[in-house]
Design an enzyme around this catalytic site. Sequence first.
Site, PDB file in Angstrom:
ATOM      1  N   TYR A   1     -10.655  -1.980  20.478  1.00 51.40           N
ATOM      2  CA  TYR A   1     -11.698  -1.008  20.824  1.00 51.40           C
ATOM      3  C   TYR A   1     -11.902  -0.865  22.331  1.00 51.40           C
ATOM      4  O   TYR A   1     -12.615   0.042  22.766  1.00 51.40           O
ATOM      5  CB  TYR A   1     -13.013  -1.373  20.133  1.00 51.40           C
ATOM      6  CG  TYR A   1     -13.054  -0.918  18.696  1.00 51.40           C
ATOM      7  CD1 TYR A   1     -13.057   0.431  18.377  1.00 51.40           C
ATOM      8  CD2 TYR A   1     -13.064  -1.841  17.652  1.00 51.40           C
ATOM      9  CE1 TYR A   1     -13.072   0.858  17.062  1.00 51.40           C
ATOM     10  CE2 TYR A   1     -13.082  -1.428  16.335  1.00 51.40           C
ATOM     11  CZ  TYR A   1     -13.091  -0.066  16.045  1.00 51.40           C
ATOM     12  OH  TYR A   1     -13.104   0.357  14.740  1.00 51.40           O
TER      13      TYR A   1
ATOM     14  N   GLU B   1      -7.450 -14.663  -4.831  1.00 54.10           N
ATOM     15  CA  GLU B   1      -6.855 -13.558  -4.080  1.00 54.10           C
ATOM     16  C   GLU B   1      -7.825 -12.410  -3.851  1.00 54.10           C
ATOM     17  O   GLU B   1      -7.963 -11.920  -2.723  1.00 54.10           O
ATOM     18  CB  GLU B   1      -5.625 -13.023  -4.832  1.00 54.10           C
ATOM     19  CG  GLU B   1      -5.022 -11.775  -4.201  1.00 54.10           C
ATOM     20  CD  GLU B   1      -3.912 -11.159  -5.047  1.00 54.10           C
ATOM     21  OE1 GLU B   1      -3.536 -10.010  -4.739  1.00 54.10           O
ATOM     22  OE2 GLU B   1      -3.427 -11.800  -5.991  1.00 54.10           O
TER      23      GLU B   1
ATOM     24  N   ASP C   1      -2.687 -12.745  -8.482  1.00 47.39           N
ATOM     25  CA  ASP C   1      -2.007 -11.899  -9.465  1.00 47.39           C
ATOM     26  C   ASP C   1      -0.624 -12.463  -9.771  1.00 47.39           C
ATOM     27  O   ASP C   1       0.059 -13.001  -8.882  1.00 47.39           O
ATOM     28  CB  ASP C   1      -1.842 -10.473  -8.936  1.00 47.39           C
ATOM     29  CG  ASP C   1      -3.146  -9.682  -8.965  1.00 47.39           C
ATOM     30  OD1 ASP C   1      -4.065 -10.076  -9.713  1.00 47.39           O
ATOM     31  OD2 ASP C   1      -3.237  -8.676  -8.241  1.00 47.39           O
TER      32      ASP C   1
END
EC number: 5.6.2.2
Length: 342
Positions: free
Chosen positions: A45, A132, A190
């Site tokens: 930024y 996760e 997963d």
Amino acid sequence: MRSLVFPRVSKTPSARPFAQLFRVIDLIHEALVDGVPVTKRDIYYKDVQLFRSQATVDRLVDDLAATLQLTRADLNVRASSKGLMCGSGVTMHMQSGETLELCDGDASLIPPSEDIKRFAVAQTLAWVLVVEKEAVFQTLCRLRLATHETLPGSGLIVTGKGYPDVATRQLVKTLADNLPARVPILALVDGDAYGIDILSVYKHGSTRMRHENSHLAADRVQWLGLWASELASLGIDKDALLPITKHDEKKARSLLKRENLPARWRKELQYMLFSRRKAEIEVLGAARATQESIADLTQAASFSHCDFNRERAGGSPGTPLSRYLVKKIGDACTESGHSSED
């Protein structure tokens, strides 16, 4: 190895990469001279038009640290936090003098390691679960899994919201280095290529930050689940699973080329490629709640009949996900306890 070439033939100004590099060096130098830490987000930024993307800053900072054989902390670049944790039995004493005491039902932001002075861990802490997905993490917090009455002790639940940030990896590494062997550190991801890759980042470290892997990789992390090969035994039909995409297949084949890939991981990736299906954690909600499958799970978790009736009545978590985790966490704690005695 990455290199910058000037001049070069390109559609964009060939001087831009050099300008970006020198701007990052300038901002890091300023942080070192002033003694004020900055984050990668702060650097981005400072000059959005020049950098154009956060990924550019991330890559340049990591490349600088690797080239100089330093950590990002040596450059006074600190990790910005995105990871969350909840649980019982862990208190963090901060450099500011504040105390962060975790709650089993509410999430707390994982602070950068530079802000933590020391940990206090209760003797009742029996397991750590790295999740996760944030949505699954929030569900487990809401169910108060960390203080589930049928587990052998209280637990700590952590999420990096997908691929983990440095602060989350530092926390898991610190726990792995300091908790006794009887406390297993488990991962719920997963059952697909990307879940296994996230697991690998926690356990073995990342390629991009391999120069810091000795400070970030937690080899004690064990893959608790989800395994695509176990779903049939849980009453989940193959049609409930999502088909793999070309990206999934490409990622899986890339992982299979790794020499240090554990046998279980390799087996699950091969199963995924063979079945053309992947198992996401949310699929546990599709489990058929037959009396037979419920009985198998509850018996494996050492529930009594009245315990299970109380669970169904709302006395404690009774979702397919919580039953799955209670069984597998309990088994892992038992196995770790036996191993530590040997």
